[in-house]
Design a protein around this motif. Structure first.
Motif, short mmCIF file in Angstrom:
data_model
loop_
_atom_site.label_atom_id
_atom_site.label_comp_id
_atom_site.label_asym_id
_atom_site.label_seq_id
_atom_site.Cartn_x
_atom_site.Cartn_y
_atom_site.Cartn_z
N ASP A 141 -54.77 -0.40 20.60
CA ASP A 141 -55.39 -1.40 21.47
C ASP A 141 -55.25 -1.05 22.94
N GLY A 142 -54.66 0.14 23.22
CA GLY A 142 -54.48 0.54 24.61
C GLY A 142 -53.02 0.65 24.98
N GLU A 143 -52.62 -0.02 26.06
CA GLU A 143 -51.25 0.08 26.57
C GLU A 143 -50.25 -0.61 25.65
N ALA A 144 -49.06 0.00 25.54
CA ALA A 144 -47.96 -0.59 24.77
C ALA A 144 -46.67 -0.45 25.56
N ASP A 145 -45.77 -1.39 25.36
CA ASP A 145 -44.47 -1.35 26.04
C ASP A 145 -43.46 -0.66 25.13
N PHE A 146 -43.17 0.60 25.43
CA PHE A 146 -42.26 1.39 24.59
C PHE A 146 -40.87 0.75 24.55
#
Length: 412
Positions: A141-146
């Motif tokens: 879905d795009g950006e993710a918070d690692f």
């Protein structure tokens, strides 16, 4: 002769360290601090030690003590050292001096020896794959918070499974650990101490109940084993249970806060250096060395405090008995007298560092942290060849305990 240092300049430097820019890159501030000398007067009293050699000496020398409960009581009732959370930390392994430290340390043996790690390794690998699956799904879905998806989860899954804790309790333990650490910060505010006190009370309630439950129904787990050990050491059951509670509290606090930051910092630094990421992918045998360079370059813990056990001198500076010195580990790990080009992040470097402390207080969980970090970095390199930062991460405004609040990533 130690040069005269303007304490106001040092105070301003620490104020800048707490800003977003200071958190994103503390190295220029550490260079400025080191330029003031190997040992610098702290504006609030005591001294700051900035060189690698001096920090290493203090950590290994048994005449330098940790601020135990006796020392904290001598500072006075109105000081931060008498806050309930501070007093509780003084009862755990990092807050004990011999002979109390010796007794508690022997009760757990070599907690994470090779045999123990062999038993944990499969769990770490399984949890890592599960978390990276979640990351891959989120990245669609795009950006993710690692940090939120992986770094915060792997340590609590690892230590939680080892201790036999209910998975439903993991979010609570993560949250309480983040709040409790303020008692261990360099200069906590009154509101931060109150936050830490509340978290400490909740952690105590949690682990005391857990110890009592394991006493009623012992199993094949570390807490049950510690109960059996302390029943032989303590004549009274309540005292034995209190000792086991302190061990469990210490293990969870140490395992969650610092390891999660190590994992986030590792991925941040590797993503910031794509050529080195590619080189590690081609030469995975260097991954353990890369973890050591991460620990050197940006340690989870940047300040370690010690107390003079007697009147002494350090690098020609008189230090009175009971006076505190703050070992600026984050600065010492970048000491140009010890490392060539210390400001350069280089995974091929044979890195030495003070990030796991030293002497009798060398980190008990160092081997476990290394296992989690090498397993995770191996998985990231194998599964996410195009992982990169999508924007600048956010750091908590701390000095002693680094924490990446967010680590936003995308796959290009």
């Amino acid at each position: 002769m130690v040069p005269s240092v303007d304490r106001r300049s040092v105070a301003r430097l620490f104020s800048r360290l707490r800003t977003p820019d200071g958190q994103a890159n503390p190295l220029p501030h550490y260079a400025e601090l080191r330029s003031m000398g190997d040992i610098v007067p702290a504006p609030w009293g005591g001294h700051l030690v900035t060189s690698f050699g001096l920090c290493d000496h203090v950590l290994r020398n048994r005449s330098w003590l940790v601020p135990d409960s006796g020392w904290r009581a001598r500072q006075g009732a109105a000081t931060r050292w008498m806050a309930p959370s501070s007093q509780q930390m003084a009862s755990t392994l990092p807050g004990l001096n011999p002979p109390h430290h010796t007794r508690a340390r022997r009760s757990v043996g070599n907690m994470f020896d090779r045999k123990s790690l062999d038993g944990i390794k499969n769990s770490v690998e399984r949890s890592t794959e599960e978390l990276l699956d979640r990351l891959a799904e989120s990245l669609k879905d795009g950006e993710a918070d690692f940090s939120a998806l992986v770094s915060e989860e792997l340590p609590v899954m690892t230590i939680g499974e080892w201790l036999g804790l209910p998975t439903a309790d993991y979010p609570l333990l993560r949250s309480l650990t983040h709040d409790q650490v303020f008692a261990q910060e360099l200069l906590p505010s009154a509101s931060q101490l109150a936050q830490s006190d509340a978290a400490t009370r909740n952690l105590r309630d949690y682990f005391i109940a857990l110890v009592r439950q394991r006493r009623r129904a012992p199993g094949d787990d570390p807490i049950s084993s510690w109960i059996r050990t302390w029943d032989e050491l303590e004549p009274h059951q309540d005292a034995a249970d209190e000792s086991v509670y302190r061990l469990a509290l210490f293990v969870v606090l140490a395992a969650l806060e610092t390891t999660s930051n190590l994992l986030s910092t590792m991925v941040w630094l590797i993503a910031e250096h794509p050529r080195q990421m590619g080189w590690l992918r081609a030469y995975p045998e260097y991954i353990p060395g890369a973890v050591e360079e991460v620990l050197r370059y940006d340690s989870p813990t940047h300040v370690v405090s010690r107390i003079a056990g007697e009147d002494t001198t350090l690098a020609g500076v008189p230090v009175e008995k009971d006076q505190m010195v703050h070992l600026m580990v984050g600065a010492a790990n970048h000491d140009p007298a010890h490392h060539v080009d210390p400001a350069v992040f280089d995974v091929r470097r044979k890195a030495s560092h003070l990030s796991f402390s030293g002497g009798i207080h060398y980190c008990l969980g160092a081997a476990l942290a290394r296992l989690e970090a090498t397993t995770l970095l191996t998985g990231v390199l194998n599964r996410f060849p195009a992982l990169e930062l999508s924007r600048t991460p956010d750091w908590a405004p701390r000095v002693a305990f680094r924490r990446l609040m967010t680590l936003p990533v995308v796959e290009s």
